[in-house]
Design a protein around this motif. Structure first.
Motif, PDB file in Angstrom:
ATOM      1  N   TRP A  66      38.053  50.498  30.158  1.00 48.26           N
ATOM      2  CA  TRP A  66      39.116  49.883  29.439  1.00 48.26           C
ATOM      3  C   TRP A  66      38.776  48.507  29.037  1.00 48.26           C
ATOM      4  CZ3 TRP A  66      41.569  45.157  30.805  1.00 48.26           C
ATOM      5  CH2 TRP A  66      42.918  45.180  30.276  1.00 48.26           C
ATOM      6  N   ALA A  67      37.966  47.743  29.520  1.00 48.86           N
ATOM      7  CA  ALA A  67      37.641  46.523  28.792  1.00 48.86           C
ATOM      8  C   ALA A  67      36.907  46.652  27.583  1.00 48.86           C
ATOM      9  CB  ALA A  67      36.617  45.766  29.927  1.00 48.86           C
ATOM     10  N   LEU A  68      36.035  47.793  27.321  1.00 44.56           N
ATOM     11  CA  LEU A  68      35.316  47.951  26.034  1.00 44.56           C
ATOM     12  C   LEU A  68      36.509  48.352  24.969  1.00 44.56           C
ATOM     13  CD1 LEU A  68      32.077  49.596  27.183  1.00 44.56           C
ATOM     14  CD2 LEU A  68      32.419  47.340  26.141  1.00 44.56           C
ATOM     15  N   GLY A  69      37.430  49.178  25.575  1.00 48.98           N
ATOM     16  CA  GLY A  69      38.444  49.803  24.586  1.00 48.98           C
ATOM     17  C   GLY A  69      39.352  48.514  23.962  1.00 48.98           C
ATOM     18  N   THR A 116      39.601  38.633  37.070  1.00 44.57           N
ATOM     19  CA  THR A 116      38.437  37.690  37.070  1.00 44.57           C
ATOM     20  C   THR A 116      37.366  38.572  37.755  1.00 44.57           C
ATOM     21  OG1 THR A 116      39.800  35.797  36.907  1.00 44.57           O
ATOM     22  CG2 THR A 116      37.453  35.569  37.765  1.00 44.57           C
ATOM     23  N   ARG A 117      37.565  39.074  39.033  1.00 48.41           N
ATOM     24  CA  ARG A 117      36.790  39.684  39.861  1.00 48.41           C
ATOM     25  C   ARG A 117      36.089  41.079  38.936  1.00 48.41           C
ATOM     26  NH1 ARG A 117      40.752  39.419  44.151  1.00 48.41           N
ATOM     27  NH2 ARG A 117      40.354  37.709  45.290  1.00 48.41           N
ATOM     28  N   LEU A 118      37.135  41.834  38.589  1.00 50.19           N
ATOM     29  CA  LEU A 118      36.440  42.936  37.703  1.00 50.19           C
ATOM     30  C   LEU A 118      35.879  42.655  36.547  1.00 50.19           C
ATOM     31  CD1 LEU A 118      39.729  45.159  38.011  1.00 50.19           C
ATOM     32  CD2 LEU A 118      37.590  45.608  39.119  1.00 50.19           C
ATOM     33  N   TRP A 119      36.220  41.426  35.784  1.00 47.73           N
ATOM     34  CA  TRP A 119      35.556  40.859  34.742  1.00 47.73           C
ATOM     35  C   TRP A 119      34.137  40.791  34.991  1.00 47.73           C
ATOM     36  CZ3 TRP A 119      34.965  41.499  29.645  1.00 47.73           C
ATOM     37  CH2 TRP A 119      34.149  40.616  29.038  1.00 47.73           C
ATOM     38  N   THR A 120      33.956  40.154  36.164  1.00 53.38           N
ATOM     39  CA  THR A 120      32.738  39.497  36.570  1.00 53.38           C
ATOM     40  C   THR A 120      31.623  40.474  36.814  1.00 53.38           C
ATOM     41  OG1 THR A 120      33.676  37.633  37.725  1.00 53.38           O
ATOM     42  CG2 THR A 120      31.434  38.001  38.315  1.00 53.38           C
ATOM     43  N   VAL A 121      32.092  41.647  37.037  1.00 53.63           N
ATOM     44  CA  VAL A 121      31.263  42.941  37.278  1.00 53.63           C
ATOM     45  C   VAL A 121      31.003  43.608  35.925  1.00 53.63           C
ATOM     46  CG1 VAL A 121      31.188  45.041  38.314  1.00 53.63           C
ATOM     47  CG2 VAL A 121      32.044  43.179  39.719  1.00 53.63           C
ATOM     48  N   SER A 176      45.395  50.004  34.368  1.00 56.29           N
ATOM     49  CA  SER A 176      45.709  50.997  35.417  1.00 56.29           C
ATOM     50  C   SER A 176      44.338  51.159  36.089  1.00 56.29           C
ATOM     51  CB  SER A 176      46.172  52.255  34.794  1.00 56.29           C
ATOM     52  OG  SER A 176      46.157  53.242  35.720  1.00 56.29           O
ATOM     53  N   PRO A 177      44.626  50.981  37.363  1.00 53.28           N
ATOM     54  CA  PRO A 177      43.285  51.071  38.302  1.00 53.28           C
ATOM     55  C   PRO A 177      42.693  52.432  38.417  1.00 53.28           C
ATOM     56  CG  PRO A 177      45.179  49.862  39.578  1.00 53.28           C
ATOM     57  CD  PRO A 177      45.647  50.408  38.273  1.00 53.28           C
ATOM     58  N   GLU A 178      43.556  53.398  38.154  1.00 57.52           N
ATOM     59  CA  GLU A 178      43.070  54.859  38.203  1.00 57.52           C
ATOM     60  C   GLU A 178      41.867  54.972  36.841  1.00 57.52           C
ATOM     61  OE1 GLU A 178      46.665  54.740  37.676  1.00 57.52           O
ATOM     62  OE2 GLU A 178      46.642  54.509  39.570  1.00 57.52           O
ATOM     63  N   ARG A 179      41.829  54.048  36.076  1.00 54.63           N
ATOM     64  CA  ARG A 179      41.013  54.135  34.769  1.00 54.63           C
ATOM     65  C   ARG A 179      39.693  53.074  35.133  1.00 54.63           C
ATOM     66  NH1 ARG A 179      42.290  52.532  28.800  1.00 54.63           N
ATOM     67  NH2 ARG A 179      40.417  53.636  27.791  1.00 54.63           N
ATOM     68  N   PRO A 180      38.490  53.733  34.884  1.00 52.15           N
ATOM     69  CA  PRO A 180      37.248  52.515  35.100  1.00 52.15           C
ATOM     70  C   PRO A 180      37.557  51.409  34.223  1.00 52.15           C
ATOM     71  CG  PRO A 180      36.784  55.057  34.335  1.00 52.15           C
ATOM     72  CD  PRO A 180      38.021  54.951  34.352  1.00 52.15           C
ATOM     73  N   PHE A 181      37.406  50.287  35.003  1.00 60.87           N
ATOM     74  CA  PHE A 181      37.648  49.128  34.135  1.00 60.87           C
ATOM     75  C   PHE A 181      36.880  48.774  32.893  1.00 60.87           C
ATOM     76  CE2 PHE A 181      36.844  44.388  33.722  1.00 60.87           C
ATOM     77  CZ  PHE A 181      38.507  43.977  33.643  1.00 60.87           C
ATOM     78  N   VAL A 182      35.360  48.961  33.141  1.00 60.16           N
ATOM     79  CA  VAL A 182      34.519  48.683  32.044  1.00 60.16           C
ATOM     80  C   VAL A 182      34.914  49.353  30.792  1.00 60.16           C
ATOM     81  CG1 VAL A 182      32.234  49.190  31.162  1.00 60.16           C
ATOM     82  CG2 VAL A 182      32.563  47.915  33.567  1.00 60.16           C
TER      83      VAL A 182
END
Length: 69
Positions: free
Chosen positions: A66-69, A15-20, A58-64
Motif C-alpha cells: 500500500w505504501a509503495l502504491g 507510525t508503527r507500520l511505517w517504521t517496519v 485497509s488492514p486486509e492489505r499488506p502495508f508495504v
C-alpha cells in the motif's frame, strides 16, 4: 484522565507500520532515484503522504504494498 483520540491512535498505528516498512520503501526509492539528496526528499515526502492518507489504508492489505502504491 487523558483521552486519546481516534486520530492519535491512527497516527500511532501508521507510525508503527511505517517504521517496519521504511527500509523496504527506502530500498525501492534508491533503486529508482539516483541522486542521493533527491532520495531523501522522496522518502520524506512518501512518509508524509503515508501518514496523511492512512485513513484510506485497509488492514486486509499488506502495508508495504500500500505504501509503495
Amino acid at each position: 484522565v487523558k483521552r486519546v483520540s481516534i486520530v492519535d491512535e491512527q497516527i500511532k498505528q501508521a507510525t508503527r507500520l511505517w517504521t517496519v516498512a521504511q527500509p523496504v520503501v527506502s530500498a525501492f526509492v534508491a533503486s529508482v532515484v539516483r541522486d542521493f539528496s533527491a532520495r531523501d526528499d522522496v522518502l520524506q515526502e512518501t512518509a508524509v503522504a503515508v501518514i496523511e492518507s492512512f485513513d484510506r489504508y485497509s488492514p486486509e492489505r499488506p502495508f508495504v504494498a500500500w505504501a509503495l502504491g
